[in-house]
Design a protein around this motif. Structure first.
Motif, PDB file in Angstrom:
ATOM      1  N   ALA A  29      24.592  82.162  90.575  1.00  0.00           N
ATOM      2  CA  ALA A  29      25.012  81.810  91.889  1.00  0.00           C
ATOM      3  C   ALA A  29      24.199  80.573  92.447  1.00  0.00           C
ATOM      4  O   ALA A  29      23.316  80.303  92.185  1.00  0.00           O
ATOM      5  CB  ALA A  29      24.232  83.079  92.671  1.00  0.00           C
TER       6      ALA A  29
ATOM      7  N   THR B 135      34.676  77.889  88.988  1.00  0.00           N
ATOM      8  CA  THR B 135      33.227  78.059  88.439  1.00  0.00           C
ATOM      9  C   THR B 135      33.233  79.656  88.256  1.00  0.00           C
ATOM     10  O   THR B 135      34.096  80.324  88.664  1.00  0.00           O
ATOM     11  CB  THR B 135      32.234  77.391  89.373  1.00  0.00           C
ATOM     12  OG1 THR B 135      32.113  78.494  90.564  1.00  0.00           O
ATOM     13  CG2 THR B 135      32.242  76.219  89.640  1.00  0.00           C
ATOM     14  N   ASP B 136      32.252  80.137  87.471  1.00  0.00           N
ATOM     15  CA  ASP B 136      31.796  81.597  87.325  1.00  0.00           C
ATOM     16  C   ASP B 136      31.607  82.143  88.857  1.00  0.00           C
ATOM     17  O   ASP B 136      32.016  83.358  88.806  1.00  0.00           O
ATOM     18  CB  ASP B 136      30.627  81.757  86.520  1.00  0.00           C
ATOM     19  CG  ASP B 136      30.912  81.324  84.938  1.00  0.00           C
ATOM     20  OD1 ASP B 136      32.310  81.289  84.656  1.00  0.00           O
ATOM     21  OD2 ASP B 136      29.950  81.243  84.317  1.00  0.00           O
ATOM     22  N   SER B 137      31.003  81.624  89.789  1.00  0.00           N
ATOM     23  CA  SER B 137      30.971  82.015  90.975  1.00  0.00           C
ATOM     24  C   SER B 137      32.259  82.159  91.654  1.00  0.00           C
ATOM     25  O   SER B 137      32.642  83.233  92.444  1.00  0.00           O
ATOM     26  CB  SER B 137      30.071  80.963  91.702  1.00  0.00           C
ATOM     27  OG  SER B 137      30.254  81.469  93.172  1.00  0.00           O
TER      28      SER B 137
ATOM     29  N   LYS C 204      35.163  82.575  90.080  1.00  0.00           N
ATOM     30  CA  LYS C 204      35.917  83.729  89.385  1.00  0.00           C
ATOM     31  C   LYS C 204      35.446  85.109  89.676  1.00  0.00           C
ATOM     32  O   LYS C 204      36.221  85.901  89.755  1.00  0.00           O
ATOM     33  CB  LYS C 204      35.599  83.530  88.047  1.00  0.00           C
ATOM     34  CG  LYS C 204      36.529  82.475  87.320  1.00  0.00           C
ATOM     35  CD  LYS C 204      36.137  82.101  85.824  1.00  0.00           C
ATOM     36  CE  LYS C 204      36.828  80.800  85.320  1.00  0.00           C
ATOM     37  NZ  LYS C 204      36.501  80.407  83.807  1.00  0.00           N
ATOM     38  N   ASP C 205      34.141  85.336  90.125  1.00  0.00           N
ATOM     39  CA  ASP C 205      33.483  86.277  90.681  1.00  0.00           C
ATOM     40  C   ASP C 205      34.148  86.794  92.100  1.00  0.00           C
ATOM     41  O   ASP C 205      33.938  87.912  92.239  1.00  0.00           O
ATOM     42  CB  ASP C 205      32.040  85.948  91.081  1.00  0.00           C
ATOM     43  CG  ASP C 205      31.298  86.308  89.647  1.00  0.00           C
ATOM     44  OD1 ASP C 205      31.581  86.814  88.552  1.00  0.00           O
ATOM     45  OD2 ASP C 205      29.805  86.197  89.573  1.00  0.00           O
ATOM     46  N   LEU C 206      35.057  86.072  92.743  1.00  0.00           N
ATOM     47  CA  LEU C 206      35.711  86.355  93.937  1.00  0.00           C
ATOM     48  C   LEU C 206      36.943  87.065  93.355  1.00  0.00           C
ATOM     49  O   LEU C 206      37.695  87.674  94.416  1.00  0.00           O
ATOM     50  CB  LEU C 206      36.196  84.985  94.559  1.00  0.00           C
ATOM     51  CG  LEU C 206      35.093  84.414  95.447  1.00  0.00           C
ATOM     52  CD1 LEU C 206      35.460  82.966  95.870  1.00  0.00           C
ATOM     53  CD2 LEU C 206      34.416  85.482  96.628  1.00  0.00           C
TER      54      LEU C 206
END
Length: 151
Positions: free
Chosen positions: A2, A88-90, A92-94
């Protein structure tokens, strides 16, 4: 990982609320549509502009903000002539956020029988509705949860 980037120009709507901070970062219409389109394969500035109809200056602003807060990163295009944007992974977390908004829209933003797009899985089946669950599998609602404040 994060990103907890706070700059002098960041004025949090409610500095102690995760919902408010998330809305401050990605809660405007254009940011969410850019993230949606990235999840659907868009990578270039031109693709985002074409898919959303967003003005160039607004798109530039939103992409800069999303990069600054770790939602997107820029990578060199294979041609070397321009940059591409990747979640980003952040970012993709959406995905669950986008799916939940989509499903709310399917239920509440269309008249009965009105045509709309449908999110499907790899087999072509519609994605089932999201419901937050307690540890024991019980569905959670606003009536069965509460916010606890630290300190």
């Amino acid at each position: 990982m994060a990103v907890n980037t706070v700059t002098a120009s960041t004025a949090w709507t409610d500095p102690h609320c995760p919902v408010a901070r998330a809305a401050d970062l990605v809660g405007d219409r254009w940011s969410l549509l850019v993230v949606r389109d990235a999840m659907d394969g868009a990578r270039s500035f031109t693709e985002f502009q074409h898919r959303t109809g967003i003005a160039r200056n607004i798109l530039t602003d939103r992409l800069r903000k999303l990069i600054a807060h770790g939602v997107f990163t820029q990578v060199e295009a294979p041609s070397g002539k321009r940059k591409l944007y990747e979640l980003t992974d952040s970012g993709k977390d959406l995905f669950p956020v986008i799916v939940t908004l989509r499903q709310w829209g399917e239920r509440h933003a269309f008249k009965p029988g009105e045509e709309h797009s449908v999110l499907v899985d790899d087999s072509g089946s519609p994605v089932p509705g999201f419901m937050p669950m307690a540890v024991d599998g019980t569905p959670l609602t606003s009536e069965t949860t509460r916010v606890e404040y630290a300190g």
